[in-house]
Motif scaffolding. Structure first.
Motif, PDB file in Angstrom:
ATOM      1  N   GLY A  70       0.814  -1.212   0.000  1.00  0.00           N
ATOM      2  CA  GLY A  70       0.000   0.000   0.000  1.00  0.00           C
ATOM      3  C   GLY A  70       0.847   1.261   0.000  1.00  0.00           C
TER       4      GLY A  70
ATOM      5  N   LYS B 209       0.984   3.909  -3.222  1.00  0.00           N
ATOM      6  CA  LYS B 209       0.649   5.322  -3.042  1.00  0.00           C
ATOM      7  C   LYS B 209       1.790   6.216  -3.531  1.00  0.00           C
ATOM      8  CE  LYS B 209      -0.803   8.676   0.473  1.00  0.00           C
ATOM      9  NZ  LYS B 209      -1.137   8.877   1.910  1.00  0.00           N
ATOM     10  N   SER B 210       3.041   5.840  -3.190  1.00  0.00           N
ATOM     11  CA  SER B 210       4.203   6.639  -3.598  1.00  0.00           C
ATOM     12  C   SER B 210       4.380   6.634  -5.107  1.00  0.00           C
ATOM     13  CB  SER B 210       5.469   6.096  -2.929  1.00  0.00           C
ATOM     14  OG  SER B 210       5.389   6.202  -1.528  1.00  0.00           O
TER      15      SER B 210
ATOM     16  N   LYS C 196       1.808   8.737  -6.943  1.00  0.00           N
ATOM     17  CA  LYS C 196       2.165  10.153  -6.815  1.00  0.00           C
ATOM     18  C   LYS C 196       3.319  10.500  -7.743  1.00  0.00           C
ATOM     19  CE  LYS C 196       3.566  13.613  -3.392  1.00  0.00           C
ATOM     20  NZ  LYS C 196       3.904  13.858  -1.955  1.00  0.00           N
TER      21      LYS C 196
ATOM     22  N   SER D  67      -3.918   9.111 -10.556  1.00  0.00           N
ATOM     23  CA  SER D  67      -4.886   9.042  -9.463  1.00  0.00           C
ATOM     24  C   SER D  67      -5.352   7.609  -9.257  1.00  0.00           C
ATOM     25  CB  SER D  67      -6.099   9.925  -9.777  1.00  0.00           C
ATOM     26  OG  SER D  67      -6.801   9.398 -10.901  1.00  0.00           O
ATOM     27  N   GLN D  68      -6.001   7.370  -8.122  1.00  0.00           N
ATOM     28  CA  GLN D  68      -6.563   6.045  -7.860  1.00  0.00           C
ATOM     29  C   GLN D  68      -7.625   5.708  -8.913  1.00  0.00           C
ATOM     30  OE1 GLN D  68      -7.890   5.453  -3.797  1.00  0.00           O
ATOM     31  NE2 GLN D  68      -6.243   6.747  -2.968  1.00  0.00           N
TER      32      GLN D  68
ATOM     33  N   SER E 206      -8.356   1.850  -3.177  1.00  0.00           N
ATOM     34  CA  SER E 206      -8.272   2.508  -1.873  1.00  0.00           C
ATOM     35  C   SER E 206      -7.930   1.502  -0.777  1.00  0.00           C
ATOM     36  CB  SER E 206      -9.606   3.197  -1.557  1.00  0.00           C
ATOM     37  OG  SER E 206      -9.561   3.785  -0.272  1.00  0.00           O
TER      38      SER E 206
ATOM     39  N   ILE F 137      -4.251   0.535  -0.938  1.00  0.00           N
ATOM     40  CA  ILE F 137      -3.380   1.575  -0.383  1.00  0.00           C
ATOM     41  C   ILE F 137      -3.460   1.588   1.145  1.00  0.00           C
ATOM     42  CG2 ILE F 137      -3.079   4.085  -0.197  1.00  0.00           C
ATOM     43  CD1 ILE F 137      -3.793   4.268  -3.166  1.00  0.00           C
ATOM     44  N   LYS F 138      -4.636   1.313   1.683  1.00  0.00           N
ATOM     45  CA  LYS F 138      -4.792   1.260   3.141  1.00  0.00           C
ATOM     46  C   LYS F 138      -4.120   0.026   3.736  1.00  0.00           C
ATOM     47  CE  LYS F 138      -9.255   3.670   3.152  1.00  0.00           C
ATOM     48  NZ  LYS F 138     -10.714   3.498   3.382  1.00  0.00           N
TER      49      LYS F 138
ATOM     50  N   SER G 221      10.022   1.407   0.688  1.00  0.00           N
ATOM     51  CA  SER G 221       9.795   2.185  -0.519  1.00  0.00           C
ATOM     52  C   SER G 221      11.134   2.651  -1.066  1.00  0.00           C
ATOM     53  CB  SER G 221       8.908   3.393  -0.199  1.00  0.00           C
ATOM     54  OG  SER G 221       8.661   4.135  -1.368  1.00  0.00           O
TER      55      SER G 221
END
Length: 251
Positions: free
Chosen positions: A9, A13-14, A17, A22-23, A38, A41-42, A71
């Motif tokens: 996750g 997310k990294s 970005k 976007s998701q 989502s 990522i959580k 990461s």
């Protein structure tokens, strides 16, 4: 939440970005819901292997970048830079990266490769050259040698005969079962280590010659004290033995 899902996750997310994605865009590209993205990522869920491959393709990163326990900032920065390059320059960077990968593989192979050890195969006689009883000189010529292979570093560079040490009279220079090496000889003109027959027995002794007799010395002198030969009893020399240095190395 397990660590694998959590790491995935964070990495996802990294990388989203870094790629300015976007998701919602990811969900549409791999045919899934934004809610699933989502949850990934959580860290509450993890995508299937098929979806993992699609995500990696969408982000133009290797699977390791998604699954790494940490990461990788370098991968993220590289991805960001690649996104800004035109196709021709991206291809050049990819070619260079492949060259670097090949060099890395070769370096790893060299690091973990086992060096080839040079060996020598020779004939060795398993005879009893010890402090006491052995075999007669006549019987020596009826013993068939065995072919033995040893590392070249453990034997002299030049020798003609090889025997097996029996007993502990030459300890600690030679132990029971050790190989010893030498050259055929019939006379004792200088002191040294010899294989000889005397009074019906064979010996491996450090011999010190005198005018009319020999001093027979054992390296294990505590158990086998020096003694002198009788001038009336002949000593038959079989071989002069090559002596290694204190570390057991032949020169």
């Amino acid at each position: 939440m397990n660590n694998i899902n959590k790491n995935f996750g964070i990495n996802l997310k990294s990388l989203l970005k870094a790629n300015h994605k976007s998701q919602k865009e990811l969900a549409g590209a791999i045919s899934t819901s934004q809610a699933n993205v989502s949850n990934w990522i959580k860290g509450t869920h993890k995508p299937s292997n098929q979806k993992l491959t699609l995500i990696a393709d969408f982000l133009s990163v290797p699977l390791s970048a998604l699954l790494s326990s940490e990461s990788d900032e370098t991968i993220i920065k590289t991805t960001q830079t690649m996104q800004q390059l035109v196709t021709k320059r991206r291809t050049a960077v990819l070619s260079y990266a492949r060259v670097q990968l090949e060099e890395q593989v070769h370096e790893s192979e060299a690091l973990f490769s086992v060096p080839e050890i040079e060996t020598v195969t020779f004939e060795q006689y398993d005879l009893e050259f010890a402090a006491g009883a052995g075999i007669s000189l006549d019987e020596i010529y009826h013993v068939k040698p065995e072919r033995v292979t040893l590392p070249a570093s453990e034997i002299p560079s030049h020798f003609v005969l090889s025997f097996v040490v029996r007993g502990n009279s030459a300890s600690p220079l030679f132990e029971d079962g050790d190989p010893m090496f030498g050259f055929p000889s019939t006379m004792i003109t200088t002191e040294g280590l010899y294989a000889v027959q005397y009074d019906g027995s064979t010996f491996m002794k450090y011999i010190i010659p005198h005018r009319d007799h020999l001093t027979m010395h054992s390296f294990n002198n505590e158990e086998y004290p020096d003694w002198e030969t009788d001038p009336e009893i002949p000593v038959y020399v079989i071989a002069k033995i090559i002596i290694p240095d204190a570390r057991g190395v032949y020169h």
